[in-house]
Write a protein that holds these residues in place. Structure first.
Motif, PDB file in Angstrom:
ATOM      1  N   ILE A  30       0.837  -1.202   0.000  1.00 58.94           N
ATOM      2  CA  ILE A  30       0.000   0.000   0.000  1.00 58.94           C
ATOM      3  C   ILE A  30       0.872   1.252   0.000  1.00 58.94           C
ATOM      4  CG2 ILE A  30      -1.694   1.328   1.314  1.00 58.94           C
ATOM      5  CD1 ILE A  30      -2.790  -1.443   2.273  1.00 58.94           C
ATOM      6  N   THR A  31       1.906   1.264   0.827  1.00 65.96           N
ATOM      7  CA  THR A  31       2.793   2.433   0.889  1.00 65.96           C
ATOM      8  C   THR A  31       3.492   2.637  -0.448  1.00 65.96           C
ATOM      9  OG1 THR A  31       3.098   2.106   3.268  1.00 65.96           O
ATOM     10  CG2 THR A  31       4.708   3.499   2.144  1.00 65.96           C
ATOM     11  N   LYS A  32       3.952   1.563  -1.072  1.00 66.53           N
ATOM     12  CA  LYS A  32       4.589   1.687  -2.393  1.00 66.53           C
ATOM     13  C   LYS A  32       3.596   2.188  -3.436  1.00 66.53           C
ATOM     14  CE  LYS A  32       8.350  -1.642  -2.009  1.00 66.53           C
ATOM     15  NZ  LYS A  32       8.918  -2.899  -2.538  1.00 66.53           N
ATOM     16  N   ALA A  33       2.359   1.715  -3.364  1.00 73.98           N
ATOM     17  CA  ALA A  33       1.335   2.172  -4.312  1.00 73.98           C
ATOM     18  C   ALA A  33       1.054   3.656  -4.123  1.00 73.98           C
ATOM     19  CB  ALA A  33       0.053   1.357  -4.139  1.00 73.98           C
ATOM     20  N   MET A  34       0.997   4.092  -2.873  1.00 74.07           N
ATOM     21  CA  MET A  34       0.775   5.510  -2.602  1.00 74.07           C
ATOM     22  C   MET A  34       1.943   6.336  -3.140  1.00 74.07           C
ATOM     23  SD  MET A  34      -1.001   5.448   1.155  1.00 74.07           S
ATOM     24  CE  MET A  34      -1.156   7.211   1.270  1.00 74.07           C
ATOM     25  N   ARG A  35       3.146   5.854  -2.946  1.00 73.82           N
ATOM     26  CA  ARG A  35       4.318   6.566  -3.459  1.00 73.82           C
ATOM     27  C   ARG A  35       4.266   6.677  -4.978  1.00 73.82           C
ATOM     28  NH1 ARG A  35       9.277   4.268   0.311  1.00 73.82           N
ATOM     29  NH2 ARG A  35       8.587   5.317   2.206  1.00 73.82           N
ATOM     30  N   ALA A  36       3.886   5.581  -5.616  1.00 78.47           N
ATOM     31  CA  ALA A  36       3.766   5.598  -7.077  1.00 78.47           C
ATOM     32  C   ALA A  36       2.712   6.606  -7.514  1.00 78.47           C
ATOM     33  CB  ALA A  36       3.430   4.198  -7.588  1.00 78.47           C
ATOM     34  N   ASP A  37       1.611   6.692  -6.767  1.00 81.33           N
ATOM     35  CA  ASP A  37       0.571   7.670  -7.081  1.00 81.33           C
ATOM     36  C   ASP A  37       1.099   9.096  -6.950  1.00 81.33           C
ATOM     37  OD1 ASP A  37      -1.269   5.679  -7.599  1.00 81.33           O
ATOM     38  OD2 ASP A  37      -2.324   5.878  -5.681  1.00 81.33           O
ATOM     39  N   PHE A  38       1.867   9.355  -5.914  1.00 80.26           N
ATOM     40  CA  PHE A  38       2.449  10.688  -5.744  1.00 80.26           C
ATOM     41  C   PHE A  38       3.315  11.055  -6.938  1.00 80.26           C
ATOM     42  CE2 PHE A  38       1.315  10.381  -1.265  1.00 80.26           C
ATOM     43  CZ  PHE A  38       1.024  11.692  -0.954  1.00 80.26           C
TER      44      PHE A  38
END
Length: 113
Positions: free
Chosen positions: A90-98
């Motif tokens: 989830i944290t990696k996905a959020m980072r990718a979204d940023f």
């Protein structure tokens, strides 16, 4: 947005506080460097919920919180005891979204995306 793929896990967070670590020696390292709730998994899950619900937007300030995580996996191990949330994914996905949204990420954060 990639965090939508994890919507079920994000909403499964019951804010139990296990992700912070019960045993002092097994605590999230962010606990020792940050004082904000958003430094913990449950804080990141609250941010993810806010984004999913349109209450929060991807901003430089939120990027500081999301990229502040060391991705050590301590919270994921603790969360397996409660809700089995894949904190790292989830944290990696959020980072990718940023990154995808073009938000300025913190210095050094490019190495952590």
């Amino acid at each position: 947005m990639k965090i939508q793929e994890y919507e079920d896990m994000i909403y499964a967070c019951g804010r139990c506080n296990f992700c912070r670590g019960i045993d002092f020696n097994e605590r999230c390292p962010q606990i020792f460097t940050q004082v904000w709730e958003s430094a913990t998994l449950r804080g990141r899950m609250a941010i993810a919920r806010g984004i999913l619900e349109g209450k929060l937007e991807y901003t430089d300030d939120l990027a500081e919180r999301i990229f502040g995580c060391f991705l050590c996996g301590r919270c994921r191990e603790e969360c397996k005891k409660a809700a089995n949330i894949d904190a790292i994914a989830i944290t990696k996905a959020m980072r990718a979204d940023f990154v995808e949204m073009g938000v300025k990420i913190p210095e050094g954060g490019a190495n952590m995306a």
